[in-house]
Write an enzyme that holds these catalytic residues in place. Structure first.
Site, PDB file in Angstrom:
ATOM      1  N   GLY A 146      -3.537   4.781  -1.813  1.00 16.36           N
ATOM      2  CA  GLY A 146      -2.600   3.656  -1.741  1.00 16.36           C
ATOM      3  C   GLY A 146      -1.516   3.959  -0.733  1.00 16.36           C
ATOM      4  N   GLY A 147      -1.930   4.594   0.370  1.00 15.70           N
ATOM      5  CA  GLY A 147      -0.960   5.157   1.325  1.00 15.70           C
ATOM      6  C   GLY A 147      -0.369   4.169   2.303  1.00 15.70           C
ATOM      7  N   ASP A 166      -6.160   2.277   1.423  1.00 11.12           N
ATOM      8  CA  ASP A 166      -5.376   1.152   0.887  1.00 11.12           C
ATOM      9  C   ASP A 166      -6.199  -0.119   1.023  1.00 11.12           C
ATOM     10  OD1 ASP A 166      -3.220  -0.532  -0.048  1.00 11.12           O
ATOM     11  OD2 ASP A 166      -1.834   1.010   0.587  1.00 11.12           O
ATOM     12  N   LYS A 190       1.634   8.798  -3.743  1.00  8.33           N
ATOM     13  CA  LYS A 190       3.088   8.720  -3.641  1.00  8.33           C
ATOM     14  C   LYS A 190       3.602   7.349  -4.075  1.00  8.33           C
ATOM     15  CE  LYS A 190       6.617   9.115  -0.022  1.00  8.33           C
ATOM     16  NZ  LYS A 190       6.724   7.725   0.406  1.00  8.33           N
ATOM     17  N   HIS A 238       4.519   4.358 -10.366  1.00  8.63           N
ATOM     18  CA  HIS A 238       5.764   3.712 -10.825  1.00  8.63           C
ATOM     19  C   HIS A 238       5.677   2.172 -10.736  1.00  8.63           C
ATOM     20  CE1 HIS A 238       8.353   3.154  -6.900  1.00  8.63           C
ATOM     21  NE2 HIS A 238       7.105   2.808  -6.707  1.00  8.63           N
TER      22      HIS A 238
END
Ligand SMILES: *[C@@H]1O[C@H](CO)[C@@H](O)[C@H](O)[C@H]1NC(C)=O
Length: 491
Positions: A296-297, A319, A366, A370
Site C-alpha cells: 500500500g506504498g 498499491d 507504513k 491505522h
C-alpha cells in the site's frame, strides 16, 4: 464548631492531598524552574536560540530540541504548565478550554480560508488593522476581529493594538508562503506546490471536523456500528448513509477538497524524513537482492527513500492501479537507475487480497493499518502472514498511542523482552504522557474520517497476535512519534 467543620471538610479529601508534604503547585513550579534554568543556558548559544511566541516561526528555533535532554526539558515544562493551568483555573474556565474547542477550530478555519496568515506576512511586523485585512479578502471586518482576537487569546496571531493583528510563531504554520492576491485570484490552487502542512490543518478543520460533531450519534447508530469500512464513520453520518469521503470527493464541485486532501497526505508523509525511514530498521542486515515489499506504498516514496541508502535490495511497490501508474512516473524521475537495472517492480495489488507467494524479506506496511478497523486489519495481516516465510519480517511504522497513566509494573515486566515496547513516562506528578496531544488528535481524526484507529502498544500487540505475528522490537525515534517502527516475525 469551626474546628469540627474544617475537620469534616478535611476528611473528605483524598489521603494524597492531606499528606503531601509539598503542594502540587510547588512541585510543578519547581519542575518548570529547574528545566527553564537549563534551557536558558542552551538559549545563550547562538546556534540553539529559544523560541519566542511573538516572532514569526523560524526553523532555527526548533534546533534546540535536537538534543534529547533539551527536548525532555521542554516537554516537562509544557506538561507542568498545562497541569498548573488545569489545576488553578476555575473548573468552568478549564472545562471550556475543551468545551469551546470546536469554536476555536471554527475561528482557525476562518483564518485559513480567509488567507489571514498570508495577508499578515505581507503586512510585516507592524501588523494590519482588520479593516485593511477585510479590504483585501472581502470578509466582514467586525466578525474577523472577533475570530482573530479569540485566536490571539490562544497564542495564534497577536493583537498588537486594538483591532490590529500580526503573525506570530504559531500562526506562521498557517502561511502557505504564497502571494495573497494570487490565492484570492485562484483559491482552488491555494495548496498546489506547498509543503501540505496548512492543507492538513485545513482538512482537519473541514472534513474531519464535520465528522467529529456526529461522534455521539455515530456511537448510537445501530446500523453504523456494524459497518467496518468508511461508510460506518461519523463523517459518513454527516455525508448521509452509504457515502464515504472518496465518493464525496468524486463530485465535480468537490475538486478543491480532493486536491487539498492530496496535498495534506503529501504533507503528512513529509513529516517523516527519508533519513527517519532508513533509520527505523536495520536494512544493512538484508543480503543483496532481498525482496522488500512496500505494501500500500502509494507512489513508493518510502521504498525510494530506503533505496537511496540500500540500492542492492529489490523493491516491490504495491498499491491500487491509479497509484501504481504514478509510482512508475515518480521512480523514473527519482531513481531511474533502479528502474533500469530491475531494482524495483510495480504491482497493482490490493492489500485486502491474498499476497503473491515468494521469498519476501520485509513486508513494509507504513501507516496502513491505522486507516482500518480491527476487522479489516486482521484481513490485511492474515494475507501477509500467509505469504510470509519463516524468515520474513513485518515492519510497521505507526503512531504509538500512550496511556494517560503509568504502565503497571507487571505489564512492564511482561514487555521486558521487547526492546522499545514501554512508552516513555514523564516523572510524577506530571501526566505520564506529558499531556502531549498529537497521538490522540490523530486517533480521533482516524475515527471521524476513515473509521480507522491509532493504537496503543497493547492494541497493536493484540492485532498482530491474532494474525500469528509476534512483536520482537519497537524502534522509537525521538520527536518523530509517527515513525515508530514495530518489527514482528511469524509465529
Ligand atoms: C552550541 O550549540 C552547537 C549545536 O548544538 C554545539 O555544536 C556547540 O558546541 C555549542 N557551543 C557551545 C559553546 O556550547
Amino acid at each position: 464548631m469551626h474546628a469540627m467543620m474544617s475537620l469534616r471538610a478535611t476528611s473528605r479529601l483524598s489521603p494524597l492531598i492531606r499528606y503531601r508534604a509539598k503542594s502540587n503547585l510547588a512541585v510543578l513550579a519547581e519542575i518548570i524552574s529547574k528545566n527553564a534554568a537549563n534551557l536558558e543556558k542552551v538559549g545563550q548559544n547562538s546556534s540553539t536560540p529559544l523560541p519566542s511566541i511573538d516572532e514569526p516561526f523560524h526553523p532555527q528555533t526548533e534546533a534546540f530540541r535536537q538534543d534529547p535532554a533539551n527536548a525532555e526539558a521542554a516537554a516537562q515544562i509544557v506538561a507542568a504548565s498545562l497541569q498548573l493551568a488545569a489545576t488553578l483555573s476555575s473548573p468552568m474556565e478549564a472545562l471550556y478550554h475543551v468545551a469551546a474547542g470546536p469554536f476555536k477550530g471554527a475561528a482557525l478555519r476562518v483564518s485559513i480560508e480567509a488567507n489571514i496568515a498570508e495577508i499578515l506576512r505581507e503586512a510585516g511586523p507592524g501588523g494590519l488593522h482588520v479593516n485593511d485585512i477585510a479590504k483585501q479578502n472581502g470578509q466582514d471586518p467586525k466578525k474577523l476581529a472577533r475570530f482573530l482576537r479569540y485566536l490571539a487569546t490562544n497564542h495564534i496571531f497577536q493583537e498588537v493594538e486594538p483591532d490590529v493583528f500580526r503573525n506570530n510563531r504559531i500562526s506562521g504554520l498557517l502561511d502557505t508562503g504564497k502571494d495573497s492576491k494570487a490565492i484570492l485570484a485562484d483559491p482552488d490552487a491555494k495548496y498546489d506546490g506547498t509543503t501540505g502542512v496548512t492543507a492538513i490543518v485545513a482538512h482537519h478543520l473541514d472534513e474531519i471536523t464535520k465528522g467529529s460533531v456526529y461522534a455521539w450519534e455515530h456511537l448510537n447508530d445501530a446500523e453504523a456500528k456494524n459497518i467496518q469500512d468508511q461508510r460506518g464513520s461519523p463523517m459518513a453520518k454527516y455525508l448521509g448513509k452509504g457515502k464515504n469521503q472518496w465518493e464525496w470527493f468524486e463530485q465535480p464541485d468537490q475538486l478543491p477538497r480532493r486536491k487539498r486532501f492530496d496535498m495534506a497526505m503529501k504533507g503528512a508523509a513529509a513529516l517523516q524524513s527519508s533519513e527517519a525511514i532508513r533509520a527505523g530498521f536495520d536494512w544493512s542486515k538484508l543480503t543483496k537482492g532481498s525482496i522488500v515489499v512496500d505494501v500500500g506504498g502509494g507512489i513508493g516514496f518510502a521504498a525510494a527513500s530506503i533505496a537511496d541508502g540500500f540500492p542492492d535490495l529489490h523493491y516491490v511497490v504495491q498499491d491500487l492501479p491509479g497509484a501504481i501508474a504514478n509510482a512508475k512516473e515518480f521512480w523514473q524521475e527519482r531513481n531511474p537507475k533502479a528502474v533500469e537495472k530491475n531494482g524495483v517492480t510495480f504491482e497493482a495489488h490490493s492489500f485486502l487480497e491474498a499476497q503473491p507467494k515468494r521469498d519476501v524479506s520485509v513486508f513494509f506496511v507504513k501507516h496502513i493499518v491505522h486507516g482500518f478497523t480491527d476487522t479489516y486489519c486482521k484481513q490485511i495481516l492474515d494475507h501477509l502472514r500467509s505469504a510470509a516465510t519463516d524468515k520474513t519480517v513485518l515492519v510497521l511504522p505507526e503512531f504509538i498511542v500512550p496511556h494517560a497513566c503509568r504502565l503497571p509494573e507487571a505489564e512492564k515486566q511482561a514487555r521486558q523482552n521487547v526492546p522499545g515496547s514501554i512508552d516513555p513516562e514523564a516523572p510524577a506528578p506530571l501526566l505520564a504522557n506529558y499531556g502531549s496531544q498529537l497521538a490522540y488528535g490523530a486517533d480521533m481524526a482516524m475515527m471521524f474520517g476513515p473509521n480507522g484507529q491509532e493504537r496503543t502498544y497493547r492494541e497493536m500487540d493484540n492485532l498482530l497476535t491474532n494474525s500469528n505475528w509476534k512483536i520482537t522490537k519497537v524502534h522509537r525515534q525521538a520527536g518523530q512519534m509517527s515513525v515508530n517502527f514495530y518489527e514482528a516475525v511469524p509465529v
